[in-house]
Scaffold this motif. Structure first.
Motif, short mmCIF file in Angstrom:
data_model
loop_
_atom_site.label_atom_id
_atom_site.label_comp_id
_atom_site.label_asym_id
_atom_site.label_seq_id
_atom_site.Cartn_x
_atom_site.Cartn_y
_atom_site.Cartn_z
N GLN A 576 9.77 -3.35 -5.23
CA GLN A 576 9.87 -4.07 -6.50
C GLN A 576 9.26 -5.47 -6.39
O GLN A 576 8.56 -5.94 -7.29
CB GLN A 576 11.34 -4.18 -6.93
N LYS A 577 9.49 -6.15 -5.24
CA LYS A 577 8.93 -7.48 -5.05
C LYS A 577 7.41 -7.44 -4.97
O LYS A 577 6.72 -8.36 -5.43
CB LYS A 577 9.51 -8.11 -3.78
N VAL A 578 6.86 -6.37 -4.38
CA VAL A 578 5.41 -6.23 -4.33
C VAL A 578 4.85 -6.10 -5.75
O VAL A 578 3.86 -6.76 -6.12
CB VAL A 578 4.99 -5.02 -3.47
N PRO A 590 -6.82 -6.79 -13.08
CA PRO A 590 -5.96 -6.38 -14.19
C PRO A 590 -5.69 -4.88 -14.24
O PRO A 590 -4.63 -4.45 -14.70
CB PRO A 590 -6.73 -6.86 -15.43
N ASP A 591 -6.67 -4.06 -13.78
CA ASP A 591 -6.50 -2.61 -13.88
C ASP A 591 -5.77 -2.01 -12.67
O ASP A 591 -5.51 -0.81 -12.66
CB ASP A 591 -7.87 -1.94 -14.00
N GLN A 592 -5.47 -2.84 -11.68
CA GLN A 592 -4.78 -2.30 -10.50
C GLN A 592 -3.30 -2.64 -10.59
O GLN A 592 -2.88 -3.77 -10.39
CB GLN A 592 -5.36 -2.88 -9.20
N ILE A 593 -2.52 -1.62 -10.92
CA ILE A 593 -1.07 -1.80 -11.07
C ILE A 593 -0.38 -0.88 -10.07
O ILE A 593 -0.44 0.35 -10.20
CB ILE A 593 -0.61 -1.48 -12.50
N PRO A 594 0.26 -1.42 -9.03
CA PRO A 594 0.92 -0.56 -8.04
C PRO A 594 2.00 0.31 -8.68
O PRO A 594 2.61 -0.06 -9.70
CB PRO A 594 1.54 -1.56 -7.06
N LYS A 595 2.24 1.45 -8.07
CA LYS A 595 3.25 2.37 -8.56
C LYS A 595 4.09 2.85 -7.38
O LYS A 595 3.59 2.97 -6.25
CB LYS A 595 2.60 3.57 -9.25
N SER A 596 5.34 3.12 -7.62
CA SER A 596 6.22 3.60 -6.55
C SER A 596 6.97 4.83 -7.02
O SER A 596 7.22 5.02 -8.21
CB SER A 596 7.22 2.50 -6.14
N VAL A 597 7.33 5.66 -6.06
CA VAL A 597 8.14 6.86 -6.30
C VAL A 597 9.29 6.82 -5.31
O VAL A 597 9.06 6.69 -4.09
CB VAL A 597 7.32 8.15 -6.14
N CYS A 598 10.51 6.91 -5.79
CA CYS A 598 11.68 6.74 -4.91
C CYS A 598 12.70 7.84 -5.15
O CYS A 598 13.01 8.18 -6.30
CB CYS A 598 12.31 5.36 -5.16
#
Length: 773
Positions: A576-578, A590-598
């Motif tokens: 979340q902090k990243v 602007p087009d690079q948005i990190p995503k996570s799966v938990c």
């Protein structure tokens, strides 16, 4: 087998069947065939018998016949077979392969005077040809030397008593006539040299009351007479032998010791040896009992800590209460407390030594069994415009942070598909239930039908027409069959049932192309264990950008990840902090948005402590195996003679080091195993750095070539300093790593030395199972 006269240029395959059968039968005796096979394996470049071929020959009914069949395929002639038999000293078989050639002494052609260093092992060789091969007998000062009946005389540990004249006397029975020959003389003398340390001092740790023995070995001629010992740089003692003994030592004996050795030719000094005298566990003083409170007596021991005790008079029991800080409790290297108790009873005084295990009383802390990380960075893609700048920098940044958290890291750069799969398989052998695992990939990638793909270096590009306009130019797209899916990696790691799997993918996730289906062999997730967290550098159908600059310190993802990965926070909060950091700096991409799966069920952190099992530490355990894999061999020493100067070559291999990576002391556990190793080359002369001006005022050129085809040219001028070579691509090394040193002066080759650097870790030679071929 009857003696058969053969022609030297006859091919083995042209020999009569009964001749070949008889030779094969002789080769089968005492595994003589194996000597030839090993010589071919190590020496002949034209054809090499690998271990698998030797194993197949060993399993055959007649290994000697199998070997001859192999040699036939290489058009081996009788004369070449004779040379092999001579090289292997198989003279009984050699004299069965007769070509009736008179004896010829090829070398030496005249008397050979030579000076030999004391303690050196030398070979005196008479190069002689002839068939049948002559009988040899060595003579020393005119007296036969029993047991020395070959063309090579080896003198081990050359001493003053070995000085004198040697020659070899030979007899040959040629068609019934015996002819005798004598070689020129070898006149050996002892080389006058200043002392040289051959076995140095070692560090010593011992307890009080024991005897200290410091010893080393030095050679020189004349023999050294004076041994001057120093302690902490001050004169301590003088002995007539290279040994210092101190009996019944106490703690005052501790210090730094070295010895200076002298003879008429010069002097030398040993390495400083650290002597540490360890005091025994001190017996605590008499306990002071608080008479006012007999129910809960208080004791104060003469030690660095105060303890409170409660005692029961009838049970003779003590409860030790100790308060330690949270930081100390979290330390993984904490040791059991050592205690000595003294009890005075009417029957006498009793002393008990105890080991006290610490047990915390607050709530359970989440922990790992062991912590592992596999980091893969691909940057040197061959296709135009595909090279990346930051992946190989990023894995070093991440490795440094993970090592601080006591992760053992396996770090690879620039892998082809087979090497990528081999790395995953080798890494998975260390994983067990309850481990924490980090997997990281940086390189090119894409997504197709919801499945993420990672591109190896050797990925092929396929020309695919665009669905929306088949008449437009073809798209060059990576071949899916050459790539590796994230589900493949996840399934292999999850087979070990780790407590935590943290996956990081720093690559593009653009859609491959509309209408292109995934291969039918693509894996699906095998299981869900509520133990994984995956962080992607970008969202589906978006790119992960990298600016075209070789000066970039890290990728955008690593820029935001490196500052938080070492914090003692749950992995979910780390991700979340990243993402929050990316949002605050959204103008970067602007087009690079990190995503996570938990799917984590527990709030685990990468900073959680690891608690290995006893079986992990024992011989054969996973941590013991890791240390074996991390070995790159010890220091290798060799001597070369460049013109009239003797140079000692010291070669030391080390694992790739990470700047500011760990606070752990040198010589401790191996934290990083990489497919890149460092090779340190040090040149010395008379125990001093080699000065090229002893050869040529303008200096020398040193050409360094490894069996990985890497080559380095180094200009040496004046006193030399250690040369450090970075050798990468170790994972693809099929044989031993060898080092070819060439000393060149003004274009002329002065000397060449080939060194074998043993078997580096993660090479195919080191791990025979780590190979798909």
């Amino acid at each position: 087998m009857k003696d058969v006269e053969l022609k030297p240029d006859t091919y083995i395959e042209e020999l009569p069947f009964h001749v070949v059968s008889d030779i094969a039968a002789e080769l089968n005796k005492d595994d003589s065939w194996l000597k030839i096979a090993e010589v071919l394996q190590n020496a002949l470049k034209e054809f090499i018998f690998r271990e698998e071929a030797i194993s197949n020959m060993r399993r055959s009914a007649s290994p000697g016949q199998a070997l001859l069949d192999k040699l036939k395929c290489h058009n081996l002639q009788v004369q070449q077979l004779q040379n092999l038999l001579k090289q292997c000293q198989l003279f009984s078989i050699l004299n069965k392969v007769v070509t009736n050639v008179p004896v010829e002494i090829k070398s030496p052609v005249s008397d050979v005077p030579a000076s030999v260093k004391l303690g050196e092992t030398i070979d005196i060789i008479v190069d002689v040809d002839g068939s049948p091969y002559p009988e040899c007998q060595w003579y020393f000062m005119g007296t036969p030397m029993p047991q020395h009946t070959s063309s090579v005389l080896t003198i081990n540990n050359f001493s003053i008593g070995d000085m004198g004249e040697y020659f070899c006397h030979m007899k040959q029975n040629l068609k019934g006539k015996v002819k005798e020959y004598s070689s020129p003389r070898f006149i050996l003398d002892v080389e006058r040299l200043p002392p040289e340390i051959v076995v140095d001092l070692s560090d010593v740790e011992l307890s009080t009351g024991r005897e200290l023995v410091l010893t080393f070995e030095a050679v020189g001629y004349p023999e050294p007479k004076d041994y001057i010992w120093f302690k902490n740089d001050e004169f301590f003692a003088k002995t007539s032998e290279p040994t210092l003994k101190i009996q019944e030592v106490d703690t005052l004996v501790s210090g730094l010791y070295y010895c200076n050795v002298r003879n008429n030719e010069g002097n030398c000094t040993t390495r400083p040896a650290t002597v540490k005298v360890v005091p025994p566990i001190l017996t605590p003083g008499a306990a002071v009992v608080n008479e006012e409170s007999q129910k809960k007596p208080s004791f104060c021991l003469h030690n660095n800590e105060d303890f409170a005790f409660s005692a029961s008079e009838d049970k003779h029991r003590l409860n030790l209460l100790s308060i330690i800080t949270e930081d100390a409790l979290m330390r993984e290297d904490r040791k059991p407390l050592q205690m000595r108790s003294k009890a005075s009873l009417p029957a006498g005084t009793f002393i008990f030594d105890s080991e006290l295990q610490m047990r915390d009383t607050h709530e359970d802390i989440l922990s790992a069994r062991n912590k592992w990380a596999l980091l893969v960075a691909n940057s040197a893609y061959k296709h135009e415009g595909k090279e990346l700048y930051t992946p190989t920098k990023d894995i070093k940044i991440l490795a440094r942070e993970l090592v601080k958290l006591q992760f053992r890291v396996m770090m690879y750069s620039n892998l082809k598909r087979t090497e990528f799969i081999n790395a995953i398989r080798l890494f998975s052998k260390f994983l067990h239930e309850g481990d924490y695992v980090v997997f990281y990939f940086a390189g090119h990638g894409f997504i197709n039908n919801g499945i993420d793909f990672m591109q190896p270096l050797d990925v092929r590009l396929e020309c695919v027409p665009r669905v929306e306009n088949v008449e437009s130019p073809l798209d060059e797209l990576p071949c899916q069959e050459d790539c590796i899916t994230t589900t493949y990696v996840t399934n292999i790691i999850q087979d070990s049932k780790p407590a935590l799997l943290f996956s990081i993918y720093d690559s593009c996730r653009t859609q491959l192309s509309c209408g292109i289906k995934c291969p039918p062999t693509i894996e699906t997730h095998n299981c869900a264990l509520a133990n994984s967290y995956t962080l992607y550098a970008t969202s589906e159908n978006y790119s992960s950008y990298e600016m075209e600059s070789s000066q970039l310190e890290s990728s955008l993802l690593m820029k935001h990840l490196k500052d938080v990965v070492g914090k003692p926070i749950p992995v979910e909060m780390l991700g979340q902090k990243v993402k929050e950091s990316f949002y605050r700096h959204c103008n970067e991409a602007p087009d690079q948005i990190p995503k996570s799966v938990c799917d984590l069920a527990l709030l685990r952190s990468l900073a959680d402590p690891s608690l290995p099992l006893e079986s992990d530490i024992e011989d054969g355990g996973v941590l013991h195996t890791w240390e074996m894999l991390g070995s790159v061999g010890g220091k290798i020493q060799a001597h070369v003679r460049v013109r009239n100067c003797d140079i000692r070559v010291n070669v030391q291999c080390t694992q790739e080091e990470l700047a500011n990576s760990q606070p752990f002391q040198k010589g401790g556990p191996t934290w990083v195993i990489s497919n890149c190793i460092y090779v340190w080359i040090t040149l010395t002369h008379n125990n001093e750095p080699f000065d090229t001006r002893t050869i040529d005022e303008e200096g020398l050129d040193l050409i360094i070539k490894f069996s990985t085809e890497q080559e380095l040219h180094k200009e040496l001028k004046g006193k030399t300093s250690p040369v450090v070579c970075s050798v990468d691509g170790i994972q693809s090394l099929k044989e031993y790593l060898s080092l070819d040193l060439r000393f060149v002066c003004k274009g002329d080759l002065l000397c060449q030395k080939l060194l074998n650097l043993q078997k580096p870790s993660i090479s195919k030679k080191f791990s025979s199972n780590n190979d798909l071929s």
